[in-house]
Motif scaffolding. Sequence first.
Motif, PDB file in Angstrom:
ATOM      1  N   ASP A  27      44.228 -23.846  -4.588  1.00 57.83           N
ATOM      2  CA  ASP A  27      43.657 -25.000  -5.324  1.00 57.83           C
ATOM      3  C   ASP A  27      44.056 -26.363  -4.702  1.00 57.83           C
ATOM      4  O   ASP A  27      44.787 -26.251  -3.483  1.00 57.83           O
ATOM      5  N   PRO A  28      43.624 -27.500  -5.224  1.00 58.51           N
ATOM      6  CA  PRO A  28      43.810 -28.777  -4.612  1.00 58.51           C
ATOM      7  C   PRO A  28      45.310 -29.118  -4.037  1.00 58.51           C
ATOM      8  O   PRO A  28      45.568 -29.950  -3.404  1.00 58.51           O
ATOM      9  N   TRP A  29      46.314 -28.352  -4.946  1.00 56.36           N
ATOM     10  CA  TRP A  29      47.692 -28.701  -4.580  1.00 56.36           C
ATOM     11  C   TRP A  29      48.376 -27.655  -3.679  1.00 56.36           C
ATOM     12  O   TRP A  29      49.532 -27.794  -4.047  1.00 56.36           O
ATOM     13  N   ALA A  30      47.650 -26.876  -3.381  1.00 59.28           N
ATOM     14  CA  ALA A  30      47.993 -25.962  -2.185  1.00 59.28           C
ATOM     15  C   ALA A  30      48.588 -24.692  -2.905  1.00 59.28           C
ATOM     16  O   ALA A  30      49.669 -24.031  -2.374  1.00 59.28           O
ATOM     17  N   ASN A  31      48.552 -24.516  -4.163  1.00 61.77           N
ATOM     18  CA  ASN A  31      49.152 -23.321  -4.733  1.00 61.77           C
ATOM     19  C   ASN A  31      47.694 -22.168  -4.489  1.00 61.77           C
ATOM     20  O   ASN A  31      46.738 -22.488  -4.696  1.00 61.77           O
ATOM     21  N   LEU A  32      48.354 -20.972  -4.422  1.00 60.71           N
ATOM     22  CA  LEU A  32      47.630 -19.968  -4.216  1.00 60.71           C
ATOM     23  C   LEU A  32      46.852 -19.538  -5.544  1.00 60.71           C
ATOM     24  O   LEU A  32      47.461 -19.487  -6.579  1.00 60.71           O
ATOM     25  N   SER A  33      45.505 -19.692  -5.573  1.00 62.87           N
ATOM     26  CA  SER A  33      44.908 -19.428  -6.914  1.00 62.87           C
ATOM     27  C   SER A  33      44.141 -18.175  -6.989  1.00 62.87           C
ATOM     28  O   SER A  33      44.016 -17.720  -8.182  1.00 62.87           O
ATOM     29  N   GLU A  34      43.859 -17.369  -5.889  1.00 56.58           N
ATOM     30  CA  GLU A  34      42.939 -16.160  -5.955  1.00 56.58           C
ATOM     31  C   GLU A  34      43.321 -15.384  -4.408  1.00 56.58           C
ATOM     32  O   GLU A  34      43.335 -16.005  -3.391  1.00 56.58           O
ATOM     33  N   LYS A  35      43.491 -14.118  -4.671  1.00 55.91           N
ATOM     34  CA  LYS A  35      43.687 -13.156  -3.607  1.00 55.91           C
ATOM     35  C   LYS A  35      42.855 -12.131  -3.826  1.00 55.91           C
ATOM     36  O   LYS A  35      42.808 -11.511  -4.916  1.00 55.91           O
ATOM     37  N   ASN A  36      42.063 -11.734  -2.724  1.00 55.57           N
ATOM     38  CA  ASN A  36      40.965 -10.470  -2.667  1.00 55.57           C
ATOM     39  C   ASN A  36      41.228  -9.683  -1.703  1.00 55.57           C
ATOM     40  O   ASN A  36      41.550 -10.217  -0.563  1.00 55.57           O
ATOM     41  N   SER A  37      41.275  -8.185  -1.851  1.00 59.23           N
ATOM     42  CA  SER A  37      41.397  -7.038  -0.751  1.00 59.23           C
ATOM     43  C   SER A  37      40.183  -6.624  -0.632  1.00 59.23           C
ATOM     44  O   SER A  37      39.169  -6.515  -1.476  1.00 59.23           O
ATOM     45  N   VAL A  38      39.886  -5.956   0.573  1.00 56.23           N
ATOM     46  CA  VAL A  38      38.843  -5.214   1.057  1.00 56.23           C
ATOM     47  C   VAL A  38      38.721  -3.981  -0.052  1.00 56.23           C
ATOM     48  O   VAL A  38      37.520  -3.686  -0.218  1.00 56.23           O
ATOM     49  N   PHE A  45      45.835 -16.563 -10.045  1.00 55.92           N
ATOM     50  CA  PHE A  45      47.042 -17.325 -10.322  1.00 55.92           C
ATOM     51  C   PHE A  45      47.047 -18.608 -11.252  1.00 55.92           C
ATOM     52  O   PHE A  45      46.055 -19.258 -10.697  1.00 55.92           O
ATOM     53  N   HIS A  46      47.678 -18.811 -12.189  1.00 54.78           N
ATOM     54  CA  HIS A  46      47.390 -20.033 -12.858  1.00 54.78           C
ATOM     55  C   HIS A  46      48.862 -20.830 -12.768  1.00 54.78           C
ATOM     56  O   HIS A  46      49.751 -20.140 -13.098  1.00 54.78           O
ATOM     57  N   GLU A  50      53.318 -28.879 -13.349  1.00 56.48           N
ATOM     58  CA  GLU A  50      54.343 -29.099 -12.582  1.00 56.48           C
ATOM     59  C   GLU A  50      54.451 -28.044 -11.225  1.00 56.48           C
ATOM     60  O   GLU A  50      55.125 -27.828 -10.594  1.00 56.48           O
ATOM     61  N   ASN A  51      53.114 -27.414 -11.107  1.00 56.57           N
ATOM     62  CA  ASN A  51      52.759 -26.530 -10.136  1.00 56.57           C
ATOM     63  C   ASN A  51      53.754 -25.280 -10.115  1.00 56.57           C
ATOM     64  O   ASN A  51      54.070 -24.510  -9.113  1.00 56.57           O
TER      65      ASN A  51
END
Length: 63
Positions: A27-38, A45-46, A50-51
Amino acid sequence: MAVTWGEPLTLFVRARQAVQAEDFSYDPWANLSEKNSVAGDMQRFHYDSENRLISAQTWQGPL
Protein backbone atom coordinates in the motif's frame (compact mmCIF):
# COMPACT_ATOMS: atom_id res chain seq x y z
CA MET A 1 15.61 -2.24 -10.09
CA ALA A 2 13.24 0.59 -9.25
CA VAL A 3 9.81 -0.28 -7.88
CA THR A 4 6.94 2.19 -7.63
CA TRP A 5 4.05 1.88 -5.18
CA GLY A 6 1.23 -0.29 -6.43
CA GLU A 7 3.50 -2.08 -8.92
CA PRO A 8 3.77 -5.84 -8.20
CA LEU A 9 7.21 -6.99 -7.16
CA THR A 10 8.15 -10.49 -8.32
CA LEU A 11 10.79 -12.43 -6.43
CA PHE A 12 12.23 -15.68 -7.69
CA VAL A 13 13.26 -18.30 -5.15
CA ARG A 14 15.27 -21.40 -6.03
CA ALA A 15 14.25 -24.45 -4.04
CA ARG A 16 15.57 -27.87 -4.99
CA GLN A 17 16.20 -26.80 -8.59
CA ALA A 18 12.63 -25.59 -9.03
CA VAL A 19 11.81 -21.95 -9.55
CA GLN A 20 8.85 -20.52 -7.71
CA ALA A 21 7.59 -16.96 -8.03
CA GLU A 22 5.59 -14.91 -5.58
CA ASP A 23 4.04 -11.50 -6.25
CA PHE A 24 3.93 -8.91 -3.48
CA SER A 25 1.84 -5.72 -3.46
CA TYR A 26 2.28 -2.85 -1.05
CA ASP A 27 0.00 0.00 0.00
CA PRO A 28 1.12 3.67 -0.16
CA TRP A 29 2.51 3.39 3.42
CA ALA A 30 4.83 0.46 2.48
CA ASN A 31 2.67 -2.15 4.24
CA LEU A 32 2.43 -5.54 2.55
CA SER A 33 -1.13 -5.62 1.21
CA GLU A 34 -1.23 -8.77 -0.95
CA LYS A 35 0.88 -11.85 -1.54
CA ASN A 36 0.23 -14.32 -4.40
CA SER A 37 2.02 -17.59 -5.16
CA VAL A 38 2.30 -19.53 -8.42
CA ALA A 39 0.28 -22.32 -6.83
CA GLY A 40 -2.69 -19.95 -6.67
CA ASP A 41 -2.52 -19.20 -2.95
CA MET A 42 -3.37 -15.61 -2.03
CA GLN A 43 -3.12 -13.59 1.17
CA ARG A 44 -4.49 -10.09 1.82
CA PHE A 45 -3.44 -7.94 4.76
CA HIS A 46 -5.32 -5.02 6.35
CA TYR A 47 -3.90 -2.33 8.65
CA ASP A 48 -5.31 0.28 11.01
CA SER A 49 -4.53 4.03 10.84
CA GLU A 50 -1.30 3.44 12.81
CA ASN A 51 -0.07 0.81 10.30
CA ARG A 52 -0.66 -2.10 12.67
CA LEU A 53 -1.79 -5.37 11.10
CA ILE A 54 -5.43 -5.95 12.05
CA SER A 55 -6.43 -8.82 9.76
CA ALA A 56 -5.08 -11.30 7.25
CA GLN A 57 -7.13 -13.39 4.85
CA THR A 58 -5.80 -16.50 3.12
CA TRP A 59 -7.17 -18.39 0.12
CA GLN A 60 -5.56 -21.63 -1.03
CA GLY A 61 -5.36 -23.11 -4.50
CA PRO A 62 -6.24 -21.71 -7.89
CA LEU A 63 -8.68 -18.81 -7.75
